[in-house]
Design a protein around this motif. Structure first.
Motif, short mmCIF file in Angstrom:
data_model
loop_
_atom_site.label_atom_id
_atom_site.label_comp_id
_atom_site.label_asym_id
_atom_site.label_seq_id
_atom_site.Cartn_x
_atom_site.Cartn_y
_atom_site.Cartn_z
N SER A 44 37.38 -87.68 -13.04
CA SER A 44 38.76 -87.51 -13.51
C SER A 44 39.48 -88.84 -13.43
N TYR A 45 40.45 -89.00 -14.33
CA TYR A 45 41.28 -90.19 -14.39
C TYR A 45 42.74 -89.75 -14.31
N VAL A 46 43.54 -90.50 -13.55
CA VAL A 46 44.96 -90.23 -13.43
C VAL A 46 45.70 -91.33 -14.17
N ALA A 47 46.59 -90.94 -15.08
CA ALA A 47 47.36 -91.91 -15.86
C ALA A 47 48.73 -91.32 -16.13
N GLY A 48 49.76 -91.95 -15.55
CA GLY A 48 51.11 -91.45 -15.76
C GLY A 48 51.26 -90.04 -15.24
N ASP A 49 51.75 -89.15 -16.07
CA ASP A 49 51.96 -87.75 -15.70
C ASP A 49 50.81 -86.86 -16.17
N LYS A 50 49.63 -87.44 -16.29
CA LYS A 50 48.48 -86.66 -16.77
C LYS A 50 47.22 -86.97 -15.96
N MET A 51 46.32 -86.00 -15.98
CA MET A 51 44.95 -86.20 -15.52
C MET A 51 44.05 -85.91 -16.70
N PHE A 52 43.04 -86.72 -16.85
CA PHE A 52 42.02 -86.53 -17.87
C PHE A 52 40.72 -86.31 -17.13
N CYS A 53 40.15 -85.13 -17.28
CA CYS A 53 38.96 -84.75 -16.52
C CYS A 53 37.79 -84.52 -17.47
N VAL A 54 36.62 -84.98 -17.07
CA VAL A 54 35.41 -84.76 -17.83
C VAL A 54 34.56 -83.75 -17.07
N HIS A 55 34.26 -82.64 -17.72
CA HIS A 55 33.47 -81.57 -17.12
C HIS A 55 32.38 -81.16 -18.09
N GLU A 56 31.30 -80.61 -17.54
CA GLU A 56 30.23 -80.03 -18.36
C GLU A 56 30.19 -78.53 -18.13
N ALA A 57 30.12 -77.78 -19.23
CA ALA A 57 30.05 -76.33 -19.16
C ALA A 57 29.44 -75.82 -20.46
N GLU A 58 29.10 -74.56 -20.47
CA GLU A 58 28.54 -73.95 -21.67
C GLU A 58 29.60 -73.63 -22.72
N SER A 59 30.87 -73.48 -22.28
CA SER A 59 31.89 -73.06 -23.22
C SER A 59 33.28 -73.49 -22.77
N GLU A 60 34.20 -73.51 -23.72
CA GLU A 60 35.60 -73.78 -23.40
C GLU A 60 36.15 -72.68 -22.48
N GLU A 61 35.67 -71.47 -22.65
CA GLU A 61 36.13 -70.37 -21.80
C GLU A 61 35.82 -70.65 -20.34
N ALA A 62 34.65 -71.22 -20.05
CA ALA A 62 34.30 -71.56 -18.67
C ALA A 62 35.23 -72.64 -18.13
N ILE A 63 35.59 -73.60 -18.97
CA ILE A 63 36.53 -74.66 -18.57
C ILE A 63 37.88 -74.02 -18.21
N ARG A 64 38.34 -73.14 -19.04
CA ARG A 64 39.63 -72.50 -18.80
C ARG A 64 39.60 -71.58 -17.58
N GLU A 65 38.47 -70.93 -17.33
CA GLU A 65 38.33 -70.09 -16.15
C GLU A 65 38.36 -70.95 -14.88
N HIS A 66 37.72 -72.11 -14.92
CA HIS A 66 37.77 -73.05 -13.78
C HIS A 66 39.22 -73.43 -13.50
N ALA A 67 39.97 -73.75 -14.54
CA ALA A 67 41.37 -74.14 -14.38
C ALA A 67 42.18 -72.98 -13.77
N ARG A 68 41.93 -71.77 -14.26
CA ARG A 68 42.64 -70.61 -13.74
C ARG A 68 42.33 -70.39 -12.26
N CYS A 69 41.04 -70.45 -11.90
CA CYS A 69 40.62 -70.24 -10.51
C CYS A 69 41.19 -71.31 -9.58
N GLY A 70 41.28 -72.53 -10.07
CA GLY A 70 41.77 -73.63 -9.24
C GLY A 70 43.28 -73.78 -9.25
#
Length: 94
Positions: A44-70
């Motif tokens: 992950s990278y922090v820049a200003g008021d944002k974080m840019f994170c690189v993740h590997e998953a099978e689907s966008e849904e898994a990415i969004r579920e990770h965000a929800r859980c965290g």
């Protein structure tokens, strides 16, 4: 697995302390473990008021579920089409 970049809008992100970043990392790691599907946080990278994170998953849904859980925002999730860097210049076909 597919690789995604996640844009997270977090006001004051660049002001987070190392302790706060460590707490966020621990939450992310717990969220990854709870998913029950192949998933990998790359960096992950922090820049200003944002974080840019690189993740590997099978689907966008898994990415969004990770965000929800965290409890993290996932304002924009984009599939990475390709990667390149300085070393790529030496791989050009003529």
């Amino acid at each position: 697995m597919k690789r995604y970049i996640i844009e997270r809008e977090i006001p004051g992100a660049s002001e987070l302390s190392q302790a706060e970043l460590a707490e966020i990392a621990a939450k992310s790691n717990s969220a990854v473990e709870s998913l029950g599907v192949p998933y990998r946080w790359i960096t992950s990278y922090v820049a200003g008021d944002k974080m840019f994170c690189v993740h590997e998953a099978e689907s966008e849904e898994a990415i969004r579920e990770h965000a929800r859980c965290g409890g993290f925002p996932a304002n924009r999730v984009t599939l990475i089409a390709n990667e390149f860097g300085p070393q790529t210049a030496g791989n050009a076909s003529t």
